[in-house]
Write a protein that holds these residues in place. Structure first.
Motif, PDB file in Angstrom:
ATOM      1  N   LEU A  83      28.057 -12.803  14.203  1.00 20.84           N
ATOM      2  CA  LEU A  83      27.149 -12.189  13.240  1.00 20.84           C
ATOM      3  C   LEU A  83      27.024 -13.014  11.959  1.00 20.84           C
ATOM      4  O   LEU A  83      25.912 -13.208  11.440  1.00 20.84           O
ATOM      5  N   ASN A 139      18.037  -9.285   7.362  1.00 25.16           N
ATOM      6  CA  ASN A 139      17.866  -8.706   8.691  1.00 25.16           C
ATOM      7  C   ASN A 139      18.640  -7.390   8.730  1.00 25.16           C
ATOM      8  O   ASN A 139      19.867  -7.390   8.816  1.00 25.16           O
ATOM      9  N   ALA A 140      17.921  -6.272   8.641  1.00 28.27           N
ATOM     10  CA  ALA A 140      18.559  -4.962   8.515  1.00 28.27           C
ATOM     11  C   ALA A 140      19.405  -4.615   9.734  1.00 28.27           C
ATOM     12  O   ALA A 140      20.486  -4.019   9.597  1.00 28.27           O
ATOM     13  N   LYS A 141      18.949  -4.957  10.921  1.00 27.23           N
ATOM     14  CA  LYS A 141      19.703  -4.638  12.133  1.00 27.23           C
ATOM     15  C   LYS A 141      21.018  -5.411  12.172  1.00 27.23           C
ATOM     16  O   LYS A 141      22.064  -4.875  12.539  1.00 27.23           O
ATOM     17  N   LEU A 142      20.952  -6.671  11.805  1.00 22.06           N
ATOM     18  CA  LEU A 142      22.162  -7.496  11.750  1.00 22.06           C
ATOM     19  C   LEU A 142      23.150  -6.911  10.735  1.00 22.06           C
ATOM     20  O   LEU A 142      24.347  -6.811  10.999  1.00 22.06           O
ATOM     21  N   ASP A 144      23.408  -3.812   9.719  1.00 13.63           N
ATOM     22  CA  ASP A 144      23.975  -2.553  10.200  1.00 13.63           C
ATOM     23  C   ASP A 144      25.160  -2.802  11.132  1.00 13.63           C
ATOM     24  O   ASP A 144      26.213  -2.163  11.023  1.00 13.63           O
ATOM     25  N   HIS A 145      24.991  -3.718  12.078  1.00 14.19           N
ATOM     26  CA  HIS A 145      26.075  -4.048  13.006  1.00 14.19           C
ATOM     27  C   HIS A 145      27.268  -4.633  12.252  1.00 14.19           C
ATOM     28  O   HIS A 145      28.427  -4.339  12.568  1.00 14.19           O
ATOM     29  N   TYR A 146      26.967  -5.449  11.259  1.00 12.80           N
ATOM     30  CA  TYR A 146      28.025  -6.098  10.485  1.00 12.80           C
ATOM     31  C   TYR A 146      28.832  -5.067   9.704  1.00 12.80           C
ATOM     32  O   TYR A 146      30.065  -5.143   9.646  1.00 12.80           O
ATOM     33  N   ARG A 147      28.147  -4.099   9.118  1.00 13.59           N
ATOM     34  CA  ARG A 147      28.821  -3.076   8.329  1.00 13.59           C
ATOM     35  C   ARG A 147      29.777  -2.264   9.207  1.00 13.59           C
ATOM     36  O   ARG A 147      30.927  -1.999   8.820  1.00 13.59           O
ATOM     37  N   THR A 148      29.322  -1.894  10.387  1.00 13.46           N
ATOM     38  CA  THR A 148      30.184  -1.148  11.311  1.00 13.46           C
ATOM     39  C   THR A 148      31.394  -1.984  11.709  1.00 13.46           C
ATOM     40  O   THR A 148      32.528  -1.492  11.743  1.00 13.46           O
TER      41      THR A 148
END
Length: 223
Positions: A83, A139-142, A144-148
């Protein structure tokens, strides 16, 4: 913010910061009293945090702060590498954006923290550096995954273990500078490669730190 949301945010923050250490037992009754709420929002909050990988609910046993195994930490770092490498590439492709100014300021402050031996301050700057790269990727989707992922790692706690290894703060700071140089040069391939190398180096330092801590935790001498 609803009562349940407030409980989720507060518990999540305590777990990620390390205030609630891995393996800590979480009592619905105690938490409800602490938050001044009924057990229902606490129970639902714990279920949500379980889906995020932060809480381990064991039927007929209890609820505990999740304690990632070494294998799980390795797998999470493998995802972190992917990521953050992608984020560095995307940021390099965007050209001169405001995040570059923020990254330059971050590194200037980080250099001073390393010189003065301020490991606590440098740890916060490390977190900020990676967040800025992710934000700059746009990149909002990237993100989101990174935050999780970072929540599951409880990264603010682990980064201290990594940076406690001899010479790691200096090497980490140098690696950050190299990443930024390639981003500024709009070298997406190079930025991704060096960012991934940096994450792997951080992972190695972390595992070395865990290896050293394990004998002490078992009652022996640190290695």
């Amino acid at each position: 913010m609803s009562i349940q949301s407030r409980v989720i945010v507060e518990l999540r923050g305590r777990i990620i910061s390390g205030e609630l250490a891995p393996g800590t037992s979480l009592s619905e009754i105690v938490l409800a009293e602490a938050f001044g709420v009924s057990r229902t929002p606490v129970r639902e909050a714990l279920k949500q945090l379980q889906t995020e990988g932060l809480v381990d609910i064991r039927p007929r046993v209890g609820t505990f702060v999740a304690a990632p195994s070494r294998q799980e930490i390795t797998e999470l770092f493998q995802m972190k590498e992917l990521l953050e490498g992608a984020a560095a590439r995307l940021l390099a492709q965007r050209g001169r954006v405001p995040e570059l100014d923020a990254l330059e300021a971050n590194l200037s402050t980080a250099d001073a923290a390393v010189r003065s031996g301020d490991q606590e301050g440098y740890a916060e700057l490390v977190h900020e550096f990676h967040d800025l790269v992710m934000r700059g990727a746009d990149n909002a989707k990237l993100a989101d995954h990174y935050r999780t992922l970072m929540n599951q790692l409880a990264y603010p706690r682990l980064v201290h273990t990594s940076l406690a290894q001899p010479g790691r703060p200096t090497r980490s700071d140098s690696e950050h500078h190299h990443v930024l140089e390639l981003i500024r040069a709009k070298d997406g391939d190079g930025a991704e490669r060096v960012m991934r190398e940096h994450v792997r180096a951080s992972h190695r330092a972390l595992m070395d730190g865990l290896d050293r801590a394990a004998p002490a935790a078992d009652g022996g001498e640190p290695g």
